[in-house]
Design an enzyme around this catalytic site. Structure first.
Site, short mmCIF file in Angstrom:
data_model
loop_
_atom_site.label_atom_id
_atom_site.label_comp_id
_atom_site.label_asym_id
_atom_site.label_seq_id
_atom_site.Cartn_x
_atom_site.Cartn_y
_atom_site.Cartn_z
N ARG A 163 0.83 -1.20 0.00
CA ARG A 163 0.00 0.00 0.00
C ARG A 163 0.87 1.25 0.00
NH1 ARG A 163 -3.23 0.96 5.29
NH2 ARG A 163 -1.44 2.28 5.76
N GLU A 170 -7.91 8.33 4.59
CA GLU A 170 -7.07 9.13 5.48
C GLU A 170 -6.19 10.08 4.67
OE1 GLU A 170 -4.89 7.89 9.42
OE2 GLU A 170 -3.55 7.44 7.73
N ARG A 187 -4.94 6.35 -1.62
CA ARG A 187 -4.40 5.15 -1.00
C ARG A 187 -4.37 4.06 -2.06
NH1 ARG A 187 -4.37 4.19 4.76
NH2 ARG A 187 -3.40 6.05 5.64
N CYS A 203 -0.93 10.90 8.50
CA CYS A 203 -0.41 10.31 9.75
C CYS A 203 1.12 10.35 9.71
CB CYS A 203 -0.90 8.87 9.90
SG CYS A 203 -0.29 8.06 11.40
N THR A 259 3.39 8.64 11.06
CA THR A 259 4.09 7.36 10.98
C THR A 259 4.22 6.85 9.55
OG1 THR A 259 2.05 6.10 11.34
CG2 THR A 259 3.34 6.67 13.29
N ARG A 301 3.27 0.75 3.16
CA ARG A 301 2.97 -0.30 4.13
C ARG A 301 2.93 -1.64 3.42
NH1 ARG A 301 1.10 1.13 9.45
NH2 ARG A 301 2.23 3.06 9.86
N ARG A 355 -1.92 -7.47 14.00
CA ARG A 355 -3.32 -7.13 14.28
C ARG A 355 -4.21 -8.29 13.87
NH1 ARG A 355 -1.65 -1.99 11.53
NH2 ARG A 355 -1.50 -0.36 13.13
N GLU A 398 -6.41 -2.66 12.74
CA GLU A 398 -6.28 -2.15 14.10
C GLU A 398 -7.60 -2.26 14.86
OE1 GLU A 398 -4.43 1.78 16.33
OE2 GLU A 398 -4.53 1.69 14.15
#
Length: 331
Positions: A17, A104, A108, A150, A152, A159, A190, A195
């Site tokens: 991703r 987000e 994406r 985000c 992170t 990801r 997870r 999450e």
């Protein structure tokens, strides 16, 4: 046997991703009432996707709710996207590619491939990413890398994740140690739906965490090594369980298979837990079934998918009956 087939007993699927945003445009949670901006963004994404893949673009708010939920069940969209007033998604016909708009981040991009197929998933997505970068002004900083909603995700904004089946490590109560070890080297564990979700049927989603300061190639190699170690650990624990539990383990597996193939109704949760044992039975050679069929059944048995398969909205009781009938015919 290629790497994808070789690891299917443990690795169900691989996802790559990328998070991308448009320079100068507020992040999605800050955008309000600017429909023309959303329209241009959606058109750009749709045009680029159609240039490389066959598929269809869907807007949130215009999709049938059952269909929308089925996309969540298949991991093609996130539950967060469902609530976005100006969201959308392009989904490839083969459902390996799904590109979310205004979740987000503005864009994406994700590719999901069966088994452990990191290189093909990455390569397929990279083609699209380069095309999008040529058509849109992607937010990038020389020091921070790709700019994301985000922190992170800063840097490579990539990801990598695998959906893995870890019955032996779970039964042997080794998961807490594995989770802690993975966390130390920058990976998170997870439930199957990300999450905040619990693991069902011994399925877990393992992904890299922060990508700041690392190149895409470095992240990929670290991830590849981590997955190889997880596969080795799970296989070793399976052999240990076979020796320690012997007939008791086989009995549990065969009883699970017996319930699934003979039940008249079954809930989604019970189904997934029993299917986890059946999948273990296939991997250990106790049950002669195609593991791809088992994994496909895990998706088809989800609540919204049951409604789509039967072509009507079902109550929970009706879903449980329909699920039992599906399993009896399929497994």
């Amino acid at each position: 046997m290629n790497n994808t087939e070789k690891n299917k007993d443990v690795v169900i699927s691989t996802r790559v991703r990328f998070a991308r945003n448009i320079k100068g445009l507020p992040f999605p949670h800050k955008l309000t009432g600017q429909e023309e901006i959303y329209s241009v963004l959606m058109k750009t994404v749709n045009d680029c996707c159609n240039e490389l893949f066959k598929g269809k673009f869907y807007k949130t708010g215009e999709m049938d709710k059952v269909f929308e939920q089925s996309l969540v069940e298949k991991h093609l969209i996130s539950s967060e996207l469902v609530d976005r007033p100006y969201g959308g998604v392009f989904i490839g016909d083969d459902e390996t590619i799904s590109i979310m708009v205004n979740e987000e981040d503005h864009i994406r991009e994700q590719c999901i491939m069966p088994g452990f197929d990191l290189d093909n998933a990455y390569g397929k997505l990279l083609r699209l990413d380069k095309l999008l970068a040529s058509k849109a002004d992607i937010a990038y900083d020389r020091f921070f890398g790709y700019l994301t909603a985000c922190p992170t995700n800063l840097g490579a904004a990539m990801r990598l994740s695998v959906m893995v089946s870890l019955p032996a490590l779970t039964i042997g109560r080794k998961m807490s140690g594995l989770v802690a070890s993975l966390q130390k080297i920058g990976f998170t564990t997870r439930g199957a739906y990300g999450e905040g979700t619990e693991s069902e049927g011994f399925e877990y989603q393992i992904s890299n965490q922060a990508a700041v300061g690392k190149s895409e190639e470095t992240i990929k190699e670290l991830f590849r090594k981590a997955v190889a170690q997880i596969v080795e650990l799970e296989r070793r624990e399976r052999e240990k369980l076979k020796k320690e539990l012997g007939l008791d383990l086989k009995d549990k597996i065969m009883r699970s298979y017996g319930i699934l193939t003979n039940c008249c109704k079954i809930s989604s949760s019970e189904f997934m837990n029993l299917l986890g044992y059946v999948r273990l039975g296939v991997a250990l050679g106790y049950i002669d079934k195609d593991i791809d069929r088992i994994d496909n059944l895990a998706v088809l048995s989800q609540p919204a998918m049951m409604c789509i398969l039967t072509k009507k909205v079902l109550t929970a009781e009706e879903r449980d009956r329909a699920r039992a009938a599906l399993v009896g015919k399929t497994i």
